[in-house]
Design a protein around this motif. Sequence first.
Motif, PDB file in Angstrom:
ATOM      1  N   ILE A   1      25.513  54.604  49.521  1.00  0.00           N
ATOM      2  CA  ILE A   1      26.936  54.815  49.755  1.00  0.00           C
ATOM      3  C   ILE A   1      27.384  54.073  51.008  1.00  0.00           C
ATOM      4  N   PHE A   2      28.486  53.330  50.855  1.00  0.00           N
ATOM      5  CA  PHE A   2      29.016  52.518  51.947  1.00  0.00           C
ATOM      6  C   PHE A   2      30.525  52.693  52.045  1.00  0.00           C
ATOM      7  N   TYR A   3      31.063  52.457  53.247  1.00  0.00           N
ATOM      8  CA  TYR A   3      32.508  52.297  53.355  1.00  0.00           C
ATOM      9  C   TYR A   3      32.873  51.045  52.567  1.00  0.00           C
ATOM     10  N   GLU A   4      34.001  51.063  51.918  1.00  0.00           N
ATOM     11  CA  GLU A   4      34.403  49.953  51.054  1.00  0.00           C
ATOM     12  C   GLU A   4      34.277  48.594  51.748  1.00  0.00           C
ATOM     13  N   ASP A   5      34.696  48.504  52.987  1.00  0.00           N
ATOM     14  CA  ASP A   5      34.629  47.227  53.711  1.00  0.00           C
ATOM     15  C   ASP A   5      33.203  46.810  54.055  1.00  0.00           C
ATOM     16  N   ASP A   6      32.248  47.727  53.952  1.00  0.00           N
ATOM     17  CA  ASP A   6      30.862  47.443  54.324  1.00  0.00           C
ATOM     18  C   ASP A   6      29.922  47.282  53.129  1.00  0.00           C
ATOM     19  N   VAL A   7      30.460  47.296  51.913  1.00  0.00           N
ATOM     20  CA  VAL A   7      29.609  47.136  50.730  1.00  0.00           C
ATOM     21  C   VAL A   7      28.954  45.759  50.782  1.00  0.00           C
ATOM     22  N   PRO A   8      27.619  45.699  50.671  1.00  0.00           N
ATOM     23  CA  PRO A   8      26.939  44.398  50.672  1.00  0.00           C
ATOM     24  C   PRO A   8      27.455  43.495  49.545  1.00  0.00           C
ATOM     25  N   ASP A   9      27.462  42.207  49.808  1.00  0.00           N
ATOM     26  CA  ASP A   9      28.015  41.232  48.859  1.00  0.00           C
ATOM     27  C   ASP A   9      27.462  41.389  47.446  1.00  0.00           C
ATOM     28  N   GLN A  10      26.157  41.632  47.318  1.00  0.00           N
ATOM     29  CA  GLN A  10      25.553  41.711  45.987  1.00  0.00           C
ATOM     30  C   GLN A  10      26.039  42.922  45.192  1.00  0.00           C
ATOM     31  N   TRP A  11      26.689  43.877  45.861  1.00  0.00           N
ATOM     32  CA  TRP A  11      27.150  45.089  45.195  1.00  0.00           C
ATOM     33  C   TRP A  11      28.673  45.244  45.225  1.00  0.00           C
ATOM     34  N   LYS A  12      29.405  44.193  45.549  1.00  0.00           N
ATOM     35  CA  LYS A  12      30.874  44.263  45.615  1.00  0.00           C
ATOM     36  C   LYS A  12      31.481  44.725  44.290  1.00  0.00           C
ATOM     37  N   GLY A  13      30.863  44.418  43.168  1.00  0.00           N
ATOM     38  CA  GLY A  13      31.353  44.839  41.864  1.00  0.00           C
ATOM     39  C   GLY A  13      31.403  46.349  41.704  1.00  0.00           C
ATOM     40  N   PHE A  14      30.653  47.068  42.520  1.00  0.00           N
ATOM     41  CA  PHE A  14      30.646  48.522  42.449  1.00  0.00           C
ATOM     42  C   PHE A  14      31.939  49.126  42.998  1.00  0.00           C
ATOM     43  N   ILE A  15      32.708  48.369  43.756  1.00  0.00           N
ATOM     44  CA  ILE A  15      33.992  48.868  44.255  1.00  0.00           C
ATOM     45  C   ILE A  15      34.904  49.160  43.067  1.00  0.00           C
ATOM     46  N   GLU A  16      35.056  48.181  42.195  1.00  0.00           N
ATOM     47  CA  GLU A  16      35.886  48.369  41.004  1.00  0.00           C
ATOM     48  C   GLU A  16      35.227  49.349  40.031  1.00  0.00           C
ATOM     49  N   MET A  17      33.907  49.301  39.933  1.00  0.00           N
ATOM     50  CA  MET A  17      33.203  50.202  39.029  1.00  0.00           C
ATOM     51  C   MET A  17      33.450  51.665  39.404  1.00  0.00           C
ATOM     52  N   ASN A  18      33.420  51.988  40.704  1.00  0.00           N
ATOM     53  CA  ASN A  18      33.679  53.358  41.133  1.00  0.00           C
ATOM     54  C   ASN A  18      35.079  53.793  40.741  1.00  0.00           C
ATOM     55  N   ALA A  19      36.055  52.921  40.917  1.00  0.00           N
ATOM     56  CA  ALA A  19      37.435  53.253  40.558  1.00  0.00           C
ATOM     57  C   ALA A  19      37.565  53.496  39.060  1.00  0.00           C
ATOM     58  N   THR A  20      36.979  52.621  38.270  1.00  0.00           N
ATOM     59  CA  THR A  20      37.070  52.720  36.811  1.00  0.00           C
ATOM     60  C   THR A  20      36.300  53.918  36.276  1.00  0.00           C
ATOM     61  N   LYS A  21      35.040  54.021  36.670  1.00  0.00           N
ATOM     62  CA  LYS A  21      34.183  55.084  36.129  1.00  0.00           C
ATOM     63  C   LYS A  21      34.598  56.477  36.611  1.00  0.00           C
ATOM     64  N   SER A  22      35.119  56.583  37.817  1.00  0.00           N
ATOM     65  CA  SER A  22      35.544  57.902  38.291  1.00  0.00           C
ATOM     66  C   SER A  22      36.734  58.407  37.486  1.00  0.00           C
ATOM     67  N   ALA A  23      37.531  57.491  36.960  1.00  0.00           N
ATOM     68  CA  ALA A  23      38.661  57.881  36.104  1.00  0.00           C
ATOM     69  C   ALA A  23      38.203  58.284  34.698  1.00  0.00           C
ATOM     70  N   GLU A  24      37.064  57.743  34.271  1.00  0.00           N
ATOM     71  CA  GLU A  24      36.548  57.996  32.923  1.00  0.00           C
ATOM     72  C   GLU A  24      35.572  59.178  32.833  1.00  0.00           C
ATOM     73  N   CYS A  25      34.872  59.424  33.915  1.00  0.00           N
ATOM     74  CA  CYS A  25      33.776  60.408  33.898  1.00  0.00           C
ATOM     75  C   CYS A  25      34.219  61.765  34.439  1.00  0.00           C
ATOM     76  N   PRO A  26      33.536  62.820  33.999  1.00  0.00           N
ATOM     77  CA  PRO A  26      33.870  64.157  34.509  1.00  0.00           C
ATOM     78  C   PRO A  26      33.476  64.348  35.972  1.00  0.00           C
ATOM     79  N   SER A  27      34.085  65.330  36.574  1.00  0.00           N
ATOM     80  CA  SER A  27      33.747  65.670  37.958  1.00  0.00           C
ATOM     81  C   SER A  27      32.274  66.069  38.033  1.00  0.00           C
ATOM     82  N   ALA A  28      31.642  65.678  39.114  1.00  0.00           N
ATOM     83  CA  ALA A  28      30.243  66.048  39.352  1.00  0.00           C
ATOM     84  C   ALA A  28      30.151  67.406  40.041  1.00  0.00           C
ATOM     85  N   HIS A  29      31.282  68.003  40.346  1.00  0.00           N
ATOM     86  CA  HIS A  29      31.313  69.250  41.119  1.00  0.00           C
ATOM     87  C   HIS A  29      31.513  70.482  40.250  1.00  0.00           C
ATOM     88  N   GLU A  30      31.610  70.321  38.965  1.00  0.00           N
ATOM     89  CA  GLU A  30      31.855  71.476  38.093  1.00  0.00           C
ATOM     90  C   GLU A  30      30.573  72.105  37.628  1.00  0.00           C
TER      91      GLU A  30
END
Length: 84
Positions: A55-84
């Motif tokens: 887990i990183f602050y968005e501005d600190d995500v390593p270059d090889q994992w920059k695609g995970f920024i958009e993935m988190n936004a997309t998948k969090s909208a599609e997937c159920p809460s992990a807190h239930e």
Amino acid sequence: MAMVVTQPCIGCKDKACLPVCPVECFHEDESMVYIDPDECIDCGACVPECPEEAIFYEDDVPDQWKGFIEMNATKSAECPSAHE
């Protein structure tokens, strides 16, 4: 800016990051957890709890994992809460 979960989280079963989130912004599927960037308050509480150091602050995500920024936004909208 939001926190971002990256590649090292894939397959992690520990999920120690979940209970420390004060706004319960994690979502999950069978592969990993994701942080909803609209719900995240950037507190950073999850960072030291992550056993995979995925887990990183968005501005600190390593270059090889920059695609995970958009993935988190997309998948969090599609997937159920992990807190239930």
